[in-house]
Every structure is written in structure tokens, then in C-alpha cells.
Design an enzyme around this catalytic site. Structure first.
Site, PDB file in Angstrom:
ATOM      1  N   ASP A  55     -35.329 -40.258-199.151  1.00  0.00           N
ATOM      2  CA  ASP A  55     -36.335 -39.076-198.209  1.00  0.00           C
ATOM      3  C   ASP A  55     -36.013 -37.884-199.196  1.00  0.00           C
ATOM      4  O   ASP A  55     -35.547 -37.663-200.067  1.00  0.00           O
ATOM      5  CB  ASP A  55     -35.298 -39.178-197.281  1.00  0.00           C
TER       6      ASP A  55
ATOM      7  N   ASP B 108     -34.055 -35.952-187.653  1.00  0.00           N
ATOM      8  CA  ASP B 108     -33.274 -35.516-188.135  1.00  0.00           C
ATOM      9  C   ASP B 108     -32.905 -33.982-187.268  1.00  0.00           C
ATOM     10  O   ASP B 108     -33.350 -33.047-187.585  1.00  0.00           O
ATOM     11  CB  ASP B 108     -34.417 -34.534-189.477  1.00  0.00           C
TER      12      ASP B 108
ATOM     13  N   GLU C  81     -29.220 -32.085-186.593  1.00  0.00           N
ATOM     14  CA  GLU C  81     -28.009 -31.300-187.810  1.00  0.00           C
ATOM     15  C   GLU C  81     -28.324 -29.782-187.611  1.00  0.00           C
ATOM     16  O   GLU C  81     -28.180 -29.508-187.236  1.00  0.00           O
ATOM     17  CB  GLU C  81     -28.141 -32.286-188.958  1.00  0.00           C
TER      18      GLU C  81
END
Length: 809
Positions: free
Chosen positions: A107, A196, A198
Site C-alpha cells: 500500500d 483506515d 487507527e
């Protein structure tokens, strides 16, 4: 909450600009929180490399990406003849070369700028994720080169969004993502959209979790997921770490139907977030072998192909879609559809949203509507199909008691009334007990709360209009109906009090139309005359049981058990008396009646008698009764009433006479003290017992001798107190009794006469009744200084001058 934070950010001058600027300089990307945590011990503290990169940018050595023309929607910068951008391309230069087994991938974000995709392909990469957006303010300027370049080499690729819940709602950020490269199509080349979520990289936006609670974070993620799914037809994959998931979502399992992209750097993936049995993609390194972050897909090439092509949505001809369409047509209240048929839910289920609610389908239940309203809101609060209720098993049914409604589910039902709102009734022992009561049509009516567990002994309860149902592993589920017994149970502390959990239902129709309910720690009994009273387990209740509970002579309790009385004793009152307990005597009944009345007059346990040491005993002489106490006894007969016989020398003498069975019979009065020389006496049917410190306790039985003693003035006369009992069987079947001042002798022929003083001493010298004088035939008489007493065999005269002289016949 995320929307509120977004509004706050918008209202604070310069804050959003600061966020955008930092995003451009640092380029928040997948794994950066993990890198910071590993490098600095705090995901909020930039790594040394990031600090240097920012310093370089501030010094003019690095162009700020937000100042770069937006190439996300427009053409990319001019490419070379090789098809790649003329700006420097990044190839893998990191030292790490280890790769776990599986399909390799990577990624990238704006950090990597123009990527050498051919080199990545030669290293073995077969899939790639490219950052598209962040928050609601940032678009990757290298998105097209990275997204299209990876595809041009033959890789499957997808887009990801770096979530910033502090600046936008889940829906806002999802829309921004989809509008700027985050779409999906079933072309066999596109990975699912990736969220994503986090560690927060921006200190100005709060803590690691953006200052959101676990519930707020779950709501944000669900909002993002639902929006992406509605717009693309596919649920997003979730990228996170197990640590962050535990910290910021409370380790929820609410997203177990989403693919998982796990970040965990090491030789093994390690523990997974709650709800996932396996990861789909594992990000195992940020330092090579590939440029950007290195990933591995769990499965074969064929598995990856299925993963890419699967929409997790039902085709129009699938059984789920057909069933959902049929239900929607039969329920026009649902209105128009607002999403496609989406599958991949729990147990392979599917759903479709409508203006007026949704239709859910599973192979086990078929398709049923979930209409907007209170029941659906309660279903949502319970976690929809992922919660305790599972999938619907019926449509919503209304027109039941009090115009209420219900809907059945795999795991129970939800009931609604205007008075109680919508409440979940989950399958289990409590619901089974509720069913036996007739559900809402029974005495309990509608639930007024959800089921609450984790109370004493890991028990559970649920409240209803008409009471509650309580469950424990030891007692099962039992009804506590709203009535006097429940009020008393509440006053006793419900399950946390002395009674614990109910062991059975309330039972009525006992004596005088009373009721009772058994509990772990006793029972509660009710009658219209006494109200509801607690009968706790213990010695008093055991004694009450021996008396026959309410059917016995004591009847119903009229009070609760009272402790802390004399010697740490306890008592409980009843319609027919009381039961008293002390450590020394145990529990003994004190039934209503003459004996108890006498006991009361003596101060109950605080008086001289103390506590009962036995029950009341009847059927003795003349159908009398008695009860023993620590300090004596109370005896009753119809002729004498109830009289106290206190412990002491008088009672000991009474015992020697055989109590009521002896010649004295029953007491006719209490013990009287404070007479001559601090003496005491007690009268009986057959006489009396007299006591003094000098003579002890001596009986004075009814008869000629006692009559003669009475004529002498009892203890106040010249004879004083008896010094012995009455003795019979002497000469001519005569009798005598000795006293401090003499004696009284009796025979049938001459009667009873006292002898005392010098005359008695002279008579003694002749041998008393065995001598020549025999028995006295009259009392002593005195006149003019001379005293005379006649006897059978003569007389004795006494003067002071001459003393006592015997004259025989």
C-alpha cells in the site's frame, strides 16, 4: 459526536487549515500510527524521519502537496515514454526482505509519490492499495499514477481512506472518499473500498481515539460503512490494529461481517480484534521488502480473485433478492428502496433499506420487514441481526392488548405499548416464564425494561407492568408480581437482601384466603388481616414450621423478625402469639393465652423469667398447662389461672412435692417476698411454701396443722417459719410440723395444737407424744403469771418462780 467535532473544527479559526497543512506535510498514511508507536512509544509523536521531512518542507525543499495542482480528478503529470511520471519514482530500497507465505501486495500514499510499479511487480507484488483521501479535506495528488499504474502492471488494486473522525461524520467522510476515487466495481480488478481507522496522528484533535467513546466510535464506523455500502454495493474492508480496536471500540464484534486488513509487524500476525476469526490482508512490515507498506493476502490466487469479484450483495435473481422483493411489494408502507440488496451479513444474510425501514433475509428465517418506528429502534439498539435477537421471524403485529405491537425474532421478540415503549424480550428462562404468564395478556403485562444480568450470583431480571421475573442458576426464573408480597420483598432488599431469589411463584388460597411466596432465604406470607410479612430462614422459621405455619395455632406473622433484644435474642410476632429465640434456649413458641399474658406481665424476656426453654405443654393434671422458662415456669389451670413459679428454693421445694401432681397442686398466686425476716411464700391449691434465710423453703400443706399455724399468725406469730415439712405416721397415726418457735402436733382424737417454750421443753423431757403425757389436748393458756397446757395423760403448769411442773392424771 463526530459531526459535533467537525462543526467545532470548522468554527475554530485556523484549526482546519492547520490540519490540512499537517496532512500535506506529513501525509497521514496506513501504518503511520503503528510506526510512531514503535519508534517513539506514542502514536501522537512524529518519528525522526517525519520531523526531518517537515523541516525540509518548511525550508522549501519539499513542495506542500496541498499547493500541488489537484490531479485526483484531472490528468496526472506528464508521463515518460515508459508510461511513468517524469518526477522521481520510488522503488523498494528498505533492508527488510522477509515475506510471509501468501499473495504479496503493498500500500502506498503521497509519501511514495510516483511509484515504480514494474519493480514492485518484479518483486512479486500482485495487489496494491492506494490512499485516495483523508478526512474531508485531503486528496492524494499522486492518486492516479499510483492507482492506474498498479493496474497497468496487472495488479488488482483498491483505494483507501484515512479516517479522521474528529472533522467529519462517518457519512461525510464516506461520501468524500467515494466522490474522490473510493468507488468499486465488480470488474475483477478492483479491491473493496478500505477504511483506515487507527491512532490519531494529530494532537490538536484529541487523544488516540479522537476523544470519542467506544460507543461513539462504533457509531462512526457503522455510519461510514453503511454509506460506502449504499453507494458502492460493497461493505468496506477495515484496516486497524488489535491494540487500537480494543482501546477505541471496546473490542466490539459489530463488524465481523467486514473483511479485515490487520496491521501487525512481526513474524506472526498475532491476536485479532474481536469478531474476526481470520484476517483477509496482513500488513506485516513498513520497512520492506516493498515500497510503502508490505502486505500479504491470506489465500490462493483463486481466493484473491473471488475476494475481488464478490460484491457481498445479492443478484436480482437470488433467493434473497426474490424474497425481499416479494415482502417489499406486500408492505407498501416501506416505500421506495434506498439501497440495493446487500448480503454478506451474519449467517449469510441479506438486507435492503427502504424509506420506511428495511427487509432482512436469512436462509433460516426467510424475509421479513423491519419497519421504522420504536420496535426497529429497539432492534437497532440491540445490534440488529448481530445482536441477541438475530433476524426477524415475523412482521410487526399490532392490535394486541392496549393497542400494543410486537415482532418476533430468532432470539426473542420486541413488545411495544404506548405506556411502556419498545422493550426486548430475549429468549431464555425469563421469556419462557413470561410466556407461561400469558405474555402481555397475562398479569405481568408489557415489559418496562430490558433484561438486566450480572446481578447477585450472576442472576438476571426483567421488569414488567405487573411485576418482575428474576432468574438465577440455583432457582430458575420466578415471577415477583406487583402486590403486597413484592413490596415486602423490595423492603427486604430484593435478591440482595436476606431472602435472595424467589424459589417459586406466589401461591394464594391458603388459610383465610392468604398468600405466600418462597425464597432462597425464607418466605413472605400475606393475609388481609396481617399484611405481608417476611419469615426468614432460621431457628424461628423452623419452629414456625413445626407449629404448622399459618395453618397452626400461631397463624400469620404480624411483624417481621426482630433481633438485638436481650442476650442477642430475636422474636417474631404472630396472630396467635410469638416465637422467641436466644443462643442459650433456641427458638420456642409463646402462644397467645393466659400463660403468655402472665409472661407479658413479667416483662417477657426482660423480666425474671427470661426466654422460654420449651413449648407450652397442656393435658397435665386437671387439663392444666405449663411452660418452662430460663427463670422458672408458668402453670395454668382453669381453677387457678396462670401463675408464675420462679426458680429458687420455693420452686425447688414445690418440685420435691411433685409440682402440680403433688399435694400442693397448682399455684394460686405468685411468689410473695419481703415478709418477716426477708422471707417469701407462695400459695397453692393444697397449701403454701414458706422460705426464710434461716429455715429454707418448707411446705405448709392444707389441713389441721396449717389451720393451727394460721391461728398462730403464720410466720408473724410465735412459731415463726416452719423448719421442716409436715411429718405423719407417728403414735396413733399422728402428725407434726416443727417451727422456729416450737411445733404443732395432731391426732384425730385430740386435733392440732402447738407446743412452745418451757412447757414444750418439759414435754420433751417426758418423751413427747410417746411419753406418759401423750398428745396436747388444747392450746397453752396463761393467766396471772401461770401458764397451763393439758395433755392426754395430765398437764404441765408453768410459773416463773417454780418453772414447769408435770401433774399426771
Amino acid at each position: 459526536m463526530a459531526e459535533q467535532l467537525s462543526e467545532t473544527a470548522a468554527d475554530a479559526p485556523g484549526l482546519e487549515a492547520d490540519i490540512k497543512d499537517e496532512a500535506g506535510l506529513l501525509g497521514a498514511r496506513m501504518g503511520q500510527g503503528m510506526e510512531r508507536l514503535l519508534a517513539t512509544g506514542d502514536p501522537q509523536v512524529p518519528t525522526p524521519e517525519e520531523k526531518q521531512q517537515k523541516l525540509d518542507a518548511e525550508a522549501g525543499q519539499l513542495e506542500t502537496p496541498l499547493d500541488t495542482p489537484d490531479t485526483t480528478a484531472d490528468e496526472a503529470p506528464a508521463a515518460t515514454s515508459a508510461g511513468f511520471l517524469a518526477t522521481p519514482a520510488f522503488a523498494a530500497t528498505a533492508a527488510n526482505t522477509w515475506m510471509p507465505a501468501g499473495i504479496q501486495g503493498l500500500d502506498v500514499s503521497s509519501h511514495q509519490e510516483n511509484v515504480d510499479w514494474a519493480a514492485a511487480w518484479r518483486q512479486g507484488a500482485r495487489f496494491a492499495y492506494t490512499k485516495a483521501t483523508e478526512g474531508t479535506y485531503y486528496k492524494n495528488p499522486y492518486y492516479k499514477q499510483q492507482y492506474n499504474g498498479s493496474a497497468n502492471t496487472g495488479m488488482v488494486r483498491g483505494a483507501y481512506h484515512f479516517a479522521i473522525p474528529a472533522v467529519g461524520s462517518g457519512a461525510q467522510e464516506a461520501n468524500y472518499f467515494v466522490d474522490n476515487g473510493g468507488g468499486w466495481s465488480a470488474d475483477g480488478r478492483t479491491l473493496p473500498p478500505l477504511l483506515d481507522i487507527e491512532y490519531n496522528p494529530y494532537p490538536q484533535l484529541g487523544n488516540t481515539c479522537y476523544n470519542l467513546s467506544a460507543t461513539q466510535m462504533i457509531t462512526w464506523i457503522r455510519d461510514f460503512s453503511n454509506t460506502v455500502q449504499a453507494r458502492t454495493g460493497r461493505v468496506p474492508m477495515i484496516y486497524t490494529t488489535t491494540d487500537w480496536w480494543r482501546t477505541c471500540t471496546g473490542n466490539t464484534n459489530a463488524f465481523s461481517n467486514h473483511p479485515l486488513h490487520l496491521a501487525s509487524y512481526g513474524q506472526a500476525a498475532g491476536a485479532l480484534p474481536n469478531g474476526w476469526a481470520a484476517y483477509n490482508v496482513w500488513q506485516y512490515s513498513s520497512t520492506g521488502p516493498f515500497v510503502g507498506d508490505s502486505n500479504v493476502f491470506k489465500g490462493s490466487t483463486a481466493d484473491l480473485d473471488r475476494f475481488v469479484r464478490s460484491s457481498s450483495s445479492a443478484g436480482s435473481s437470488s433467493p434473497a433478492a426474490t424474497a425481499i422483493s416479494r415482502v417489499a411489494a406486500a408492505n407498501p408502507v416501506l416505500g421506495k428502496s434506498t439501497s440495493s440488496v446487500n448480503c454478506g451479513l451474519k449467517d449469510g444474510g441479506c438486507y435492503q433499506n427502504f424509506e420506511g425501514g428495511a427487509v432482512l433475509w436469512s436462509a433460516a428465517t426467510g424475509a421479513y420487514p423491519s419497519r421504522n418506528g420504536s420496535i426497529r429502534q429497539a432492534y437497532q439498539a440491540s445490534g440488529f441481526e448481530n445482536g441477541v435477537l438475530g433476524y426477524p421471524r415475523s412482521a410487526e403485529v399490532c392490535g394486541i392488548k392496549n393497542n400494543g405491537c410486537y415482532q418476533d425474532f430468532q432470539g426473542g421478540s420486541i413488545l411495544w405499548s404506548s405506556a411502556t415503549g419498545a422493550r426486548v424480550s430475549p429468549n431464555g428462562a425469563i421469556r419462557t416464564a413470561y410466556q407461561k404468564q400469558g405474555f402481555e395478556s397475562g398479569s405481568l403485562g408489557y415489559p418496562t425494561s430490558g433484561q438486566v444480568c450480572g446481578i447477585k450470583d450472576n442472576g438476571c431480571y426483567q421488569n414488567f407492568q405487573g411485576g418482575a421475573i428474576l432468574w438465577s442458576a440455583a432457582t430458575g426464573a420466578q415471577v415477583s408480581a406487583n402486590r403486597s408480597i413484592r413490596t415486602a420483598y423490595q423492603a427486604a432488599g430484593f435478591e440482595n437482601g436476606v431472602l435472595g431469589y424467589p424459589r417459586g411463584p406466589e401461591v394464594c388460597g391458603i388459610k383465610n384466603n392468604g398468600c405466600y411466596q418462597d425464597f432462597q432465604g425464607g418466605a413472605i406470607l400475606w393475609s388481609s388481616a396481617t399484611g405481608a410479612q417476611v419469615s426468614p430462614n432460621g431457628a424461628i422459621r423452623t419452629a414456625y414450621q413445626k407449629q404448622g405455619f399459618e395453618s397452626g395455632s400461631l397463624g400469620y406473622p404480624t411483624s417481621g423478625q426482630v433481633c438485638g433484644i436481650k442476650d442477642n435474642g430475636c422474636y417474631q410476632n404472630y396472630q396467635g402469639g410469638a416465637i422467641l429465640w436466644s443462643p442459650a434456649t433456641g427458638a420456642q413458641p409463646s402462644p397467645s393465652g393466659a400463660i403468655r399474658t402472665a409472661y407479658q406481665k413479667h416483662g417477657f424476656e426482660n423480666g425474671g423469667l427470661g426466654y422460654p426453654t420449651g413449648a407450652e405443654v397442656c393435658g397435665i393434671k386437671n387439663n392444666g398447662c405449663y411452660q418452662d422458662f430460663q427463670g422458672g415456669a408458668i402453670l395454668w389451670s382453669s381453677a387457678t389461672g396462670a401463675q408464675v413459679s420462679p426458680n429458687g428454693p420455693v420452686r425447688t421445694a414445690y418440685q420435691k412435692q411433685g409440682f402440680e401432681s403433688g399435694t400442693l397442686g397448682y399455684p394460686t398466686g405468685g411468689q410473695v417476698c419481703g415478709i418477716r425476716d426477708n422471707g417469701c411464700y407462695q400459695n397453692y391449691q393444697g397449701g403454701a411454701i414458706l422460705w426464710s434465710p434461716a429455715t429454707g423453703a418448707q411446705p405448709s400443706p392444707n389441713g389441721a396443722i396449717r389451720t393451727a399455724y394460721q391461728k398462730q399468725g403464720f410466720e408473724n406469730g410465735g412459731l415463726g417459719y416452719p423448719t421442716s415439712g409436715e411429718v405423719c405416721g407417728i403414735k396413733d397415726n399422728g402428725c407434726y410440723q416443727n417451727y422456729q418457735g416450737g411445733a404443732i402436733t395432731w391426732t384425730k382424737s385430740v386435733g392440732a395444737h402447738p407446743t412452745a417454750g418451757e412447757i414444750r421443753r418439759k414435754w420433751q423431757s417426758t418423751g413427747f407424744e410417746k411419753g406418759v403425757l401423750g398428745y396436747p389436748t388444747a392450746d397453752e393458756s396463761c393467766k396471772a403469771g401461770k401458764c397451763t397446757q393439758p395433755f392426754q395423760g395430765g398437764r404441765i403448769d408453768w410459773t416463773k418462780a417454780g418453772g414447769a411442773v408435770v401433774t399426771r392424771k
